[in-house]
Design a protein around this motif. Structure first.
Motif, PDB file in Angstrom:
ATOM      1  N   THR A 234      39.618  35.479  33.115  1.00 49.51           N
ATOM      2  CA  THR A 234      40.512  34.214  31.893  1.00 49.51           C
ATOM      3  C   THR A 234      41.652  34.140  32.370  1.00 49.51           C
ATOM      4  O   THR A 234      42.307  34.908  31.632  1.00 49.51           O
ATOM      5  N   VAL A 235      41.794  33.154  32.248  1.00 48.39           N
ATOM      6  CA  VAL A 235      43.851  32.186  32.561  1.00 48.39           C
ATOM      7  C   VAL A 235      43.797  31.961  31.485  1.00 48.39           C
ATOM      8  O   VAL A 235      43.293  30.183  31.709  1.00 48.39           O
ATOM      9  N   GLU A 236      44.895  31.657  30.484  1.00 46.03           N
ATOM     10  CA  GLU A 236      45.702  31.059  29.625  1.00 46.03           C
ATOM     11  C   GLU A 236      46.512  29.865  30.363  1.00 46.03           C
ATOM     12  O   GLU A 236      48.029  30.683  30.215  1.00 46.03           O
ATOM     13  N   GLY A 237      46.730  28.944  30.822  1.00 45.77           N
ATOM     14  CA  GLY A 237      47.686  28.721  31.819  1.00 45.77           C
ATOM     15  C   GLY A 237      48.721  27.408  30.910  1.00 45.77           C
ATOM     16  O   GLY A 237      48.301  27.022  30.032  1.00 45.77           O
ATOM     17  N   GLY A 238      49.817  27.389  32.044  1.00 46.54           N
ATOM     18  CA  GLY A 238      50.925  26.124  31.133  1.00 46.54           C
ATOM     19  C   GLY A 238      51.434  25.312  32.251  1.00 46.54           C
ATOM     20  O   GLY A 238      50.962  26.033  33.613  1.00 46.54           O
ATOM     21  N   ILE A 239      52.787  25.288  31.623  1.00 46.30           N
ATOM     22  CA  ILE A 239      53.685  24.361  32.757  1.00 46.30           C
ATOM     23  C   ILE A 239      54.159  24.912  33.814  1.00 46.30           C
ATOM     24  O   ILE A 239      54.358  24.260  35.214  1.00 46.30           O
ATOM     25  N   SER A 240      54.157  26.329  33.377  1.00 42.41           N
ATOM     26  CA  SER A 240      54.977  27.209  34.999  1.00 42.41           C
ATOM     27  C   SER A 240      53.658  27.353  35.090  1.00 42.41           C
ATOM     28  O   SER A 240      54.654  27.445  36.586  1.00 42.41           O
ATOM     29  N   ILE A 241      53.146  27.286  35.703  1.00 44.11           N
ATOM     30  CA  ILE A 241      51.730  27.256  36.870  1.00 44.11           C
ATOM     31  C   ILE A 241      52.118  26.055  37.825  1.00 44.11           C
ATOM     32  O   ILE A 241      51.970  25.249  37.637  1.00 44.11           O
ATOM     33  N   SER A 242      52.230  26.421  38.850  1.00 47.06           N
ATOM     34  CA  SER A 242      52.209  25.618  39.936  1.00 47.06           C
ATOM     35  C   SER A 242      51.246  24.661  40.180  1.00 47.06           C
ATOM     36  O   SER A 242      49.786  24.815  39.566  1.00 47.06           O
ATOM     37  N   GLU A 243      51.431  23.904  40.908  1.00 51.25           N
ATOM     38  CA  GLU A 243      51.230  22.252  41.140  1.00 51.25           C
ATOM     39  C   GLU A 243      49.773  23.063  42.240  1.00 51.25           C
ATOM     40  O   GLU A 243      49.897  24.190  42.629  1.00 51.25           O
ATOM     41  N   ASP A 244      48.837  22.732  42.040  1.00 49.54           N
ATOM     42  CA  ASP A 244      46.831  23.150  42.599  1.00 49.54           C
ATOM     43  C   ASP A 244      47.112  24.489  42.566  1.00 49.54           C
ATOM     44  O   ASP A 244      47.340  25.506  43.550  1.00 49.54           O
ATOM     45  N   PRO A 245      47.046  24.759  41.280  1.00 53.11           N
ATOM     46  CA  PRO A 245      46.767  26.809  40.662  1.00 53.11           C
ATOM     47  C   PRO A 245      45.928  27.519  41.955  1.00 53.11           C
ATOM     48  O   PRO A 245      45.126  27.505  42.533  1.00 53.11           O
ATOM     49  N   ASN A 246      46.571  28.112  41.978  1.00 53.62           N
ATOM     50  CA  ASN A 246      46.048  29.098  43.524  1.00 53.62           C
ATOM     51  C   ASN A 246      46.030  30.738  41.967  1.00 53.62           C
ATOM     52  O   ASN A 246      46.928  30.907  41.858  1.00 53.62           O
ATOM     53  N   ILE A 247      44.750  30.857  42.256  1.00 57.42           N
ATOM     54  CA  ILE A 247      44.417  32.367  41.816  1.00 57.42           C
ATOM     55  C   ILE A 247      44.436  33.449  43.289  1.00 57.42           C
ATOM     56  O   ILE A 247      42.985  33.201  43.528  1.00 57.42           O
ATOM     57  N   ARG A 248      44.839  34.724  42.708  1.00 62.76           N
ATOM     58  CA  ARG A 248      44.229  35.671  43.484  1.00 62.76           C
ATOM     59  C   ARG A 248      44.092  37.542  43.309  1.00 62.76           C
ATOM     60  O   ARG A 248      44.775  37.165  42.241  1.00 62.76           O
ATOM     61  N   LEU A 249      42.605  37.360  43.424  1.00 61.89           N
ATOM     62  CA  LEU A 249      42.532  38.770  42.407  1.00 61.89           C
ATOM     63  C   LEU A 249      41.819  40.049  43.541  1.00 61.89           C
ATOM     64  O   LEU A 249      40.689  39.549  44.029  1.00 61.89           O
ATOM     65  N   THR A 250      41.894  41.128  43.233  1.00 62.17           N
ATOM     66  CA  THR A 250      41.143  42.473  43.204  1.00 62.17           C
ATOM     67  C   THR A 250      40.081  42.679  42.352  1.00 62.17           C
ATOM     68  O   THR A 250      40.584  43.069  40.683  1.00 62.17           O
ATOM     69  N   TYR A 251      39.101  42.715  42.498  1.00 61.80           N
ATOM     70  CA  TYR A 251      38.408  42.642  42.128  1.00 61.80           C
ATOM     71  C   TYR A 251      36.570  44.461  41.981  1.00 61.80           C
ATOM     72  O   TYR A 251      36.751  44.104  43.186  1.00 61.80           O
ATOM     73  N   VAL A 252      36.109  44.622  41.252  1.00 59.45           N
ATOM     74  CA  VAL A 252      35.156  45.741  41.555  1.00 59.45           C
ATOM     75  C   VAL A 252      33.631  44.055  41.596  1.00 59.45           C
ATOM     76  O   VAL A 252      33.548  44.320  40.411  1.00 59.45           O
ATOM     77  N   SER A 253      33.342  44.665  42.343  1.00 59.30           N
ATOM     78  CA  SER A 253      31.310  43.347  42.819  1.00 59.30           C
ATOM     79  C   SER A 253      30.687  44.305  42.080  1.00 59.30           C
ATOM     80  O   SER A 253      30.879  45.857  42.032  1.00 59.30           O
ATOM     81  N   ASN A 254      30.059  43.832  41.232  1.00 55.96           N
ATOM     82  CA  ASN A 254      28.465  44.505  40.591  1.00 55.96           C
ATOM     83  C   ASN A 254      27.289  44.075  41.154  1.00 55.96           C
ATOM     84  O   ASN A 254      25.966  43.884  40.873  1.00 55.96           O
ATOM     85  N   GLY A 255      27.215  43.031  42.453  1.00 56.05           N
ATOM     86  CA  GLY A 255      26.587  43.328  43.631  1.00 56.05           C
ATOM     87  C   GLY A 255      26.127  41.925  42.976  1.00 56.05           C
ATOM     88  O   GLY A 255      24.900  40.946  43.338  1.00 56.05           O
ATOM     89  N   ALA A 256      26.571  40.862  42.120  1.00 55.78           N
ATOM     90  CA  ALA A 256      26.141  39.975  41.964  1.00 55.78           C
ATOM     91  C   ALA A 256      26.215  38.474  43.184  1.00 55.78           C
ATOM     92  O   ALA A 256      26.772  38.986  44.061  1.00 55.78           O
ATOM     93  N   LYS A 257      24.929  37.476  43.033  1.00 54.78           N
ATOM     94  CA  LYS A 257      24.622  36.927  44.400  1.00 54.78           C
ATOM     95  C   LYS A 257      25.521  35.478  44.251  1.00 54.78           C
ATOM     96  O   LYS A 257      26.680  34.496  44.593  1.00 54.78           O
ATOM     97  N   HIS A 258      26.309  35.101  42.843  1.00 58.52           N
ATOM     98  CA  HIS A 258      27.876  33.645  43.192  1.00 58.52           C
ATOM     99  C   HIS A 258      28.507  34.371  42.155  1.00 58.52           C
ATOM    100  O   HIS A 258      29.243  35.403  41.654  1.00 58.52           O
ATOM    101  N   PHE A 259      29.914  33.851  42.616  1.00 52.57           N
ATOM    102  CA  PHE A 259      31.088  33.425  41.842  1.00 52.57           C
ATOM    103  C   PHE A 259      31.494  32.600  41.254  1.00 52.57           C
ATOM    104  O   PHE A 259      31.287  31.543  42.018  1.00 52.57           O
ATOM    105  N   ARG A 260      31.383  32.173  40.171  1.00 58.28           N
ATOM    106  CA  ARG A 260      31.767  31.017  39.068  1.00 58.28           C
ATOM    107  C   ARG A 260      33.041  30.956  38.701  1.00 58.28           C
ATOM    108  O   ARG A 260      33.668  31.795  38.555  1.00 58.28           O
ATOM    109  N   ALA A 261      33.531  29.870  38.529  1.00 60.38           N
ATOM    110  CA  ALA A 261      35.171  29.068  38.160  1.00 60.38           C
ATOM    111  C   ALA A 261      34.776  27.455  37.144  1.00 60.38           C
ATOM    112  O   ALA A 261      33.729  26.617  38.144  1.00 60.38           O
ATOM    113  N   GLU A 262      35.161  27.938  36.041  1.00 63.01           N
ATOM    114  CA  GLU A 262      35.322  26.925  35.076  1.00 63.01           C
ATOM    115  C   GLU A 262      36.707  26.716  34.264  1.00 63.01           C
ATOM    116  O   GLU A 262      37.053  27.592  33.740  1.00 63.01           O
ATOM    117  N   ALA A 263      37.020  25.515  34.478  1.00 69.44           N
ATOM    118  CA  ALA A 263      38.765  24.966  34.964  1.00 69.44           C
ATOM    119  C   ALA A 263      38.367  24.186  33.680  1.00 69.44           C
ATOM    120  O   ALA A 263      37.428  22.775  33.611  1.00 69.44           O
TER     121      ALA A 263
END
Length: 273
Positions: free
Chosen positions: A225-254
């Protein structure tokens, strides 16, 4: 959402920038002690050199899109986990650039994004661990004018792209098809106006308008979960490394500061490619 005290700090920075008041360099004035009080309620901090790493260019090519990567340095045998990481760009008008809350079972080990840097500045990353302690590191970046730099896209193009989301999935050859360490990237079309940018036609400041919350999950399990502000650039872009739990879907809500909510769900490639 930003706390009232942070809104006051942000408003003061916007006023100084609008009036053309000079901003002191990091060498002349160190705002960090005041930020520790305002953002972290003066909680004690421990050197975090063996807990978290931060990577940013010493001299940024473009102050409006400065890459930043945050990486966990905890040993695999360490029973603690990182709960949150707060990114603070000391000399920015709104210094708290983002706060990242890591899913308890997601195994997030690296987060990358792009930020605006308004002045030569120290940048601090503060990790709160499951032991309740705060651990801090810092780096120094030479860049200026990032928060007031004109948008890269024209207003009509930016408006048409608002809420559009893209997702990329990366896997490592050594990992299994449905589990193991994975990388994902989520990109959101949004102007993320800082409130310091001037409309070149009207010569008026464009009101602040940005993504203030982003939630990423694999199926129903929180990843980041990301709490952002004015310092995040235009067209926010998040890349992350995580451990899969075998889920069938990846979801985003902004959600943005005008109350718009954007949601998307993607099928997770189970092939390991």
């Amino acid at each position: 959402m930003l706390r009232p005290s942070l809104r006051l700090l942000w408003a003061a920075g916007l006023l100084l920038a609008a009036l053309g008041a000079p901003m002191a360099s990091a060498e002349e004035y160190d705002p960090w002690p005041g930020l520790v009080q305002d953002i972290f309620n003066n909680r004690p901090m421990i050197d975090g050199s063996d807990v978290i790493g931060i990577e940013m260019p010493y001299r940024a090519e473009d102050a409006a899109i400065v890459p930043v990567s945050l990486r966990s340095k905890l040993a695999p045998t360490d029973t603690r986990r990182i709960v949150t990481i707060t990114l603070v760009i000391d000399q920015n008008p709104s210094p708290m650039a983002a706060r990242f809350a890591l899913g308890a079972d997601a195994g997030v080990s690296e987060i990358s994004t792009r930020v605006r840097v308004n002045n030569y500045t120290n940048v601090h990353a503060v990790a709160e661990l499951s032991d309740g302690q705060l651990y801090v590191i810092k780096t120094y970046v030479k860049a200026s004018g990032g928060c007031s730099a004109p948008a890269a896209k024209n207003p009509e193009e930016a408006k048409a792209r608002i809420g559009q989301m893209r997702y990329r999935q990366f896997t490592r050859a050594s990992e299994g098809p449905t589990s193991g360490v994975r990388e994902a990237q989520v990109m959101i079309g949004h102007p993320n106006n800082s409130g310091l940018q001037m409309d070149q036609l009207t010569q008026l400041y464009v009101p602040a308008f940005f993504i203030d919350e982003l939630k990423l999950s694999q199926d129903d399990n929180p990843v980041l979960t990301v709490e952002g502000g004015i310092s995040i650039s235009e067209d926010p872009n998040i890349r992350l490394t995580y451990v899969s739990n075998g889920a069938k879907h990846f979801r985003a809500e902004a959600r943005d500061t005008q109350g718009h909510v954007f949601q998307h769900e993607w099928d997770v490639d189970q092939s390991g490619m």
